[in-house]
Design a protein around this motif. Sequence first.
Motif, PDB file in Angstrom:
ATOM      1  N   GLN A  10     -20.711  75.138 -71.730  1.00 29.30           N
ATOM      2  CA  GLN A  10     -22.092  75.814 -70.847  1.00 29.30           C
ATOM      3  C   GLN A  10     -21.496  75.043 -69.235  1.00 29.30           C
ATOM      4  O   GLN A  10     -21.672  75.236 -67.868  1.00 29.30           O
ATOM      5  CB  GLN A  10     -23.298  75.364 -70.698  1.00 29.30           C
ATOM      6  CG  GLN A  10     -23.595  77.112 -71.843  1.00 29.30           C
ATOM      7  CD  GLN A  10     -25.648  75.797 -72.015  1.00 29.30           C
ATOM      8  OE1 GLN A  10     -25.705  75.562 -71.052  1.00 29.30           O
ATOM      9  NE2 GLN A  10     -25.307  77.019 -72.642  1.00 29.30           N
ATOM     10  N   THR A  12     -19.188  73.398 -66.145  1.00 21.88           N
ATOM     11  CA  THR A  12     -18.204  73.819 -65.291  1.00 21.88           C
ATOM     12  C   THR A  12     -17.193  72.936 -65.344  1.00 21.88           C
ATOM     13  O   THR A  12     -17.379  71.797 -64.859  1.00 21.88           O
ATOM     14  CB  THR A  12     -18.591  74.919 -63.836  1.00 21.88           C
ATOM     15  OG1 THR A  12     -18.713  73.734 -63.306  1.00 21.88           O
ATOM     16  CG2 THR A  12     -19.459  75.936 -64.769  1.00 21.88           C
ATOM     17  N   ARG A  13     -15.610  73.343 -64.870  1.00 24.53           N
ATOM     18  CA  ARG A  13     -14.977  72.552 -64.368  1.00 24.53           C
ATOM     19  C   ARG A  13     -14.921  72.483 -63.203  1.00 24.53           C
ATOM     20  O   ARG A  13     -13.976  73.337 -62.342  1.00 24.53           O
ATOM     21  CB  ARG A  13     -13.151  72.843 -64.908  1.00 24.53           C
ATOM     22  CG  ARG A  13     -13.279  72.955 -66.768  1.00 24.53           C
ATOM     23  CD  ARG A  13     -12.196  73.659 -67.108  1.00 24.53           C
ATOM     24  NE  ARG A  13     -12.421  75.123 -67.153  1.00 24.53           N
ATOM     25  CZ  ARG A  13     -11.298  75.389 -67.347  1.00 24.53           C
ATOM     26  NH1 ARG A  13      -9.762  75.001 -67.701  1.00 24.53           N
ATOM     27  NH2 ARG A  13     -11.216  77.223 -67.421  1.00 24.53           N
ATOM     28  N   SER A  16     -15.634  74.475 -59.928  1.00 26.61           N
ATOM     29  CA  SER A  16     -15.501  76.415 -59.846  1.00 26.61           C
ATOM     30  C   SER A  16     -15.503  76.979 -61.912  1.00 26.61           C
ATOM     31  O   SER A  16     -14.736  76.106 -62.128  1.00 26.61           O
ATOM     32  CB  SER A  16     -15.006  76.643 -59.929  1.00 26.61           C
ATOM     33  OG  SER A  16     -14.017  78.349 -59.773  1.00 26.61           O
ATOM     34  N   ASN A  17     -15.356  77.814 -61.884  1.00 30.31           N
ATOM     35  CA  ASN A  17     -15.207  78.956 -63.230  1.00 30.31           C
ATOM     36  C   ASN A  17     -13.589  79.113 -63.497  1.00 30.31           C
ATOM     37  O   ASN A  17     -13.357  78.678 -64.685  1.00 30.31           O
ATOM     38  CB  ASN A  17     -15.909  80.207 -63.172  1.00 30.31           C
ATOM     39  CG  ASN A  17     -17.539  79.961 -63.466  1.00 30.31           C
ATOM     40  OD1 ASN A  17     -17.383  78.683 -63.588  1.00 30.31           O
ATOM     41  ND2 ASN A  17     -18.334  80.816 -63.388  1.00 30.31           N
ATOM     42  N   THR A  67     -14.372  82.353 -57.096  1.00 26.22           N
ATOM     43  CA  THR A  67     -15.617  82.717 -58.212  1.00 26.22           C
ATOM     44  C   THR A  67     -16.600  83.109 -57.590  1.00 26.22           C
ATOM     45  O   THR A  67     -17.870  84.264 -58.324  1.00 26.22           O
ATOM     46  CB  THR A  67     -16.140  81.335 -58.190  1.00 26.22           C
ATOM     47  OG1 THR A  67     -15.480  80.634 -59.132  1.00 26.22           O
ATOM     48  CG2 THR A  67     -17.183  81.134 -59.280  1.00 26.22           C
ATOM     49  N   HIS A  71     -19.157  86.294 -59.130  1.00 21.77           N
ATOM     50  CA  HIS A  71     -20.789  86.790 -59.797  1.00 21.77           C
ATOM     51  C   HIS A  71     -20.994  88.211 -58.712  1.00 21.77           C
ATOM     52  O   HIS A  71     -22.008  88.246 -59.553  1.00 21.77           O
ATOM     53  CB  HIS A  71     -20.629  85.100 -58.727  1.00 21.77           C
ATOM     54  CG  HIS A  71     -20.811  84.072 -59.886  1.00 21.77           C
ATOM     55  ND1 HIS A  71     -20.510  84.042 -61.181  1.00 21.77           N
ATOM     56  CD2 HIS A  71     -20.745  83.025 -59.660  1.00 21.77           C
ATOM     57  CE1 HIS A  71     -20.113  82.955 -61.848  1.00 21.77           C
ATOM     58  NE2 HIS A  71     -20.415  82.392 -60.799  1.00 21.77           N
TER      59      HIS A  71
END
Length: 186
Positions: A10, A12-13, A16-17, A67, A71
């Motif tokens: 879960q 995030t890097r 940002s995804n 991102t 979303h």
Amino acid sequence: MRTGVLAMLQQTRLASNFSPRRTKYRKAHKGKIPLPIGGSTKGTTVEFGDYGLRLKEGARLTSRQLTAVHHTLRRKIKTVKGSRMWMRVFPDVPVTSKGNEVRMGKGKGTFDYWACRVPINRIIFEIGGMRKEIAKEAFRLVSNKLPVKTEMVERGTKPIVGAGYVAPAKPTATTPAQPSPSTPAQ
């Protein structure tokens, strides 16, 4: 043990995804936003969905902007059964920066964020499986998240050649030629 695996899946890097899993080089040149001047129409039409979001200006979009757009689109279209979304660009250019008031030299700055260079008239997102009104509202919400002007296009819209320049029409043999002013009319 189980919570550690879930946390790994879960996370995030870099806030940002969207970022490449691996790259050949850590840093890259700044580069320029491409300006299509040839006859190519690549990426200017809707290919996968029914509606697309087209940029009206060239831009360097960050992974955080993409991102936010992703979303917002997902939140708007998830209520429509059978709706789908496609992202046509991906941030794969590492952008670096040096701090304020740093002396010259000492090498390139540290990595800051991921970005992608998007030329003018390029489709960046596509959606499908919904009515036109819902798609129009979704793209209106999304356009506020981007730093450039956008427009909504439908499937079947004509492609844009190059940067949108249309050459003037050449006179054909069927049109009568105008007499030149140097020759007197008889």
